[in-house]
Each structure stands twice: as structure tokens, then as C-alpha cells.
Design a protein around this motif. Sequence first.
Motif, PDB file in Angstrom:
ATOM      1  N   ALA A  35       0.755  -1.185   0.036  1.00  0.00           N
ATOM      2  CA  ALA A  35       0.049  -0.252   0.108  1.00  0.00           C
ATOM      3  C   ALA A  35       0.818   1.407  -0.181  1.00  0.00           C
ATOM      4  O   ALA A  35       0.568   2.267   0.381  1.00  0.00           O
ATOM      5  CB  ALA A  35      -1.149   0.172   1.358  1.00  0.00           C
ATOM      6  N   GLN A  36       2.196   1.058  -0.449  1.00  0.00           N
ATOM      7  CA  GLN A  36       3.094   2.328  -0.248  1.00  0.00           C
ATOM      8  C   GLN A  36       2.759   2.997  -1.615  1.00  0.00           C
ATOM      9  O   GLN A  36       2.902   2.372  -2.745  1.00  0.00           O
ATOM     10  CB  GLN A  36       4.512   1.782  -0.295  1.00  0.00           C
ATOM     11  N   VAL A  41       1.974   5.565   3.143  1.00  0.00           N
ATOM     12  CA  VAL A  41       1.174   4.171   3.360  1.00  0.00           C
ATOM     13  C   VAL A  41      -0.290   4.410   3.229  1.00  0.00           C
ATOM     14  O   VAL A  41      -0.768   4.755   4.428  1.00  0.00           O
ATOM     15  CB  VAL A  41       2.008   3.341   4.539  1.00  0.00           C
ATOM     16  N   THR A  42      -0.768   4.076   2.065  1.00  0.00           N
ATOM     17  CA  THR A  42      -2.385   4.235   2.132  1.00  0.00           C
ATOM     18  C   THR A  42      -3.217   3.310   3.046  1.00  0.00           C
ATOM     19  O   THR A  42      -2.696   2.100   3.161  1.00  0.00           O
ATOM     20  CB  THR A  42      -2.722   3.944   0.752  1.00  0.00           C
ATOM     21  N   GLY A  43      -3.923   3.771   4.065  1.00  0.00           N
ATOM     22  CA  GLY A  43      -4.687   3.001   4.790  1.00  0.00           C
ATOM     23  C   GLY A  43      -4.098   2.897   6.174  1.00  0.00           C
ATOM     24  O   GLY A  43      -4.567   2.412   7.287  1.00  0.00           O
ATOM     25  N   TYR A  48      -6.654  -3.990   6.628  1.00  0.00           N
ATOM     26  CA  TYR A  48      -7.695  -4.153   5.900  1.00  0.00           C
ATOM     27  C   TYR A  48      -7.649  -3.025   4.704  1.00  0.00           C
ATOM     28  O   TYR A  48      -7.789  -3.381   3.650  1.00  0.00           O
ATOM     29  CB  TYR A  48      -9.195  -3.962   6.588  1.00  0.00           C
ATOM     30  N   ALA A  49      -7.484  -1.755   5.205  1.00  0.00           N
ATOM     31  CA  ALA A  49      -7.693  -0.472   4.372  1.00  0.00           C
ATOM     32  C   ALA A  49      -6.015  -0.654   3.403  1.00  0.00           C
ATOM     33  O   ALA A  49      -6.395  -0.533   2.263  1.00  0.00           O
ATOM     34  CB  ALA A  49      -7.516   0.866   5.029  1.00  0.00           C
ATOM     35  N   GLN A  50      -5.223  -1.212   4.037  1.00  0.00           N
ATOM     36  CA  GLN A  50      -3.716  -1.395   3.271  1.00  0.00           C
ATOM     37  C   GLN A  50      -4.097  -2.534   2.262  1.00  0.00           C
ATOM     38  O   GLN A  50      -3.705  -2.304   1.167  1.00  0.00           O
ATOM     39  CB  GLN A  50      -2.784  -2.122   4.029  1.00  0.00           C
ATOM     40  N   ALA A  51      -4.811  -3.608   2.482  1.00  0.00           N
ATOM     41  CA  ALA A  51      -5.097  -5.020   1.638  1.00  0.00           C
ATOM     42  C   ALA A  51      -5.906  -4.232   0.298  1.00  0.00           C
ATOM     43  O   ALA A  51      -5.691  -4.562  -0.482  1.00  0.00           O
ATOM     44  CB  ALA A  51      -5.783  -5.767   2.536  1.00  0.00           C
ATOM     45  N   LYS A  52      -6.991  -3.422   0.899  1.00  0.00           N
ATOM     46  CA  LYS A  52      -7.771  -2.777   0.016  1.00  0.00           C
ATOM     47  C   LYS A  52      -6.867  -2.055  -1.258  1.00  0.00           C
ATOM     48  O   LYS A  52      -7.086  -2.400  -2.429  1.00  0.00           O
ATOM     49  CB  LYS A  52      -8.940  -2.193   0.357  1.00  0.00           C
ATOM     50  N   VAL A  54      -3.792  -2.425  -2.064  1.00  0.00           N
ATOM     51  CA  VAL A  54      -2.875  -3.535  -2.609  1.00  0.00           C
ATOM     52  C   VAL A  54      -3.607  -3.998  -3.684  1.00  0.00           C
ATOM     53  O   VAL A  54      -3.137  -4.038  -4.949  1.00  0.00           O
ATOM     54  CB  VAL A  54      -2.478  -4.344  -1.480  1.00  0.00           C
ATOM     55  N   LEU A  55      -4.791  -4.398  -3.622  1.00  0.00           N
ATOM     56  CA  LEU A  55      -5.727  -5.132  -4.457  1.00  0.00           C
ATOM     57  C   LEU A  55      -6.141  -4.354  -5.683  1.00  0.00           C
ATOM     58  O   LEU A  55      -6.162  -4.548  -6.643  1.00  0.00           O
ATOM     59  CB  LEU A  55      -7.009  -5.661  -3.681  1.00  0.00           C
ATOM     60  N   GLU A  56      -6.272  -2.967  -5.317  1.00  0.00           N
ATOM     61  CA  GLU A  56      -6.571  -1.980  -6.378  1.00  0.00           C
ATOM     62  C   GLU A  56      -5.176  -1.813  -7.148  1.00  0.00           C
ATOM     63  O   GLU A  56      -5.391  -1.842  -8.273  1.00  0.00           O
ATOM     64  CB  GLU A  56      -6.700  -0.458  -5.875  1.00  0.00           C
ATOM     65  N   LYS A  57      -4.051  -1.596  -6.754  1.00  0.00           N
ATOM     66  CA  LYS A  57      -2.868  -1.732  -7.469  1.00  0.00           C
ATOM     67  C   LYS A  57      -2.748  -2.649  -8.244  1.00  0.00           C
ATOM     68  O   LYS A  57      -2.273  -2.883  -9.462  1.00  0.00           O
ATOM     69  CB  LYS A  57      -1.737  -1.246  -6.714  1.00  0.00           C
ATOM     70  N   ILE A  58      -2.920  -4.056  -7.788  1.00  0.00           N
ATOM     71  CA  ILE A  58      -2.742  -5.328  -8.440  1.00  0.00           C
ATOM     72  C   ILE A  58      -3.843  -5.238  -9.642  1.00  0.00           C
ATOM     73  O   ILE A  58      -3.495  -5.708 -11.005  1.00  0.00           O
ATOM     74  CB  ILE A  58      -2.882  -6.596  -7.590  1.00  0.00           C
ATOM     75  N   GLY A  59      -5.041  -4.692  -9.480  1.00  0.00           N
ATOM     76  CA  GLY A  59      -5.964  -4.812 -10.631  1.00  0.00           C
ATOM     77  C   GLY A  59      -5.684  -3.805 -11.673  1.00  0.00           C
ATOM     78  O   GLY A  59      -5.653  -3.986 -12.888  1.00  0.00           O
ATOM     79  N   GLU A  60      -4.917  -2.710 -11.397  1.00  0.00           N
ATOM     80  CA  GLU A  60      -4.425  -1.503 -12.148  1.00  0.00           C
ATOM     81  C   GLU A  60      -3.528  -2.393 -13.108  1.00  0.00           C
ATOM     82  O   GLU A  60      -3.263  -2.215 -14.266  1.00  0.00           O
ATOM     83  CB  GLU A  60      -3.808  -0.407 -11.534  1.00  0.00           C
TER      84      GLU A  60
END
Length: 128
Positions: A35-36, A41-43, A48-52, A54-60
Amino acid sequence: MMRQLISSGALWEPIVGYSRAVRVGNVVEVAGTTAQDGDVVTGGADIYAQAKRVLEKIGEALKAAGATFEDVVRTRIFVTDIAQWEAVGRAHGEVFGEIRPVTSMVEVRALIDPRLLVEIEATAIIST
């Protein structure tokens, strides 16, 4: 076979010599993502917020490689406190609940920045 490199623009990518994701043929590998975002560090301290994020960035990264979450067949989750597995699992399930890739979640002693609580990797195989 074509090799497509997807960069996140992180300052250390050229120093360490890695890419956020690499596509070769119909396979996409997304590197350990946190989440960096720059110095932030977002979240914050919320795993939980960090994981969200991370998953956004993986989607991108998947999108840049021509893939989607539906193409993901495997994820690997690294957490600094396994006692918080349910919060990370909830975020993962919100994205992958119907897709259900194989996954592993392991506790690690530390990530590259002590503020980081979770890192996730993904493997996608694009249907042809």
C-alpha cells in the motif's frame, strides 16, 4: 514470445531491477505489491485498508497487462501479524470471492517499510 514489462513508477524499480508486473504470452505475474504510494502508506495502520489498496494496485497492473481479476489463478499474501488474517481475508474475498484462486497467507517478520502490514502477489493466465 513477447515480454511486456509494467512499471509502477516506484523510485526503486530501476535500482533493484524489477517490474510491478510482467506478461509473457498469456501469463501475467504481478510482483509483491504493498500500500505504499510514494512516501505515504495508504490505509495507515489499518491492515484491511492497506489490503484494499494493494488489491486496487494489482487490478491496475493486471489491466495494463491486458488481464482482469477473473484471470487470476493464484495469490500469495504476506502479513506481518497473522492474527489479523481475517481482515486481510475479508478484503481478498471481496475481490476474489467468486473467482476463488488458490492462495497462501504467511506471516513474515517484516516488510521493506515497518509501516507496511501486508504484501500480495498474483499470477494470472489470460484465456485465449
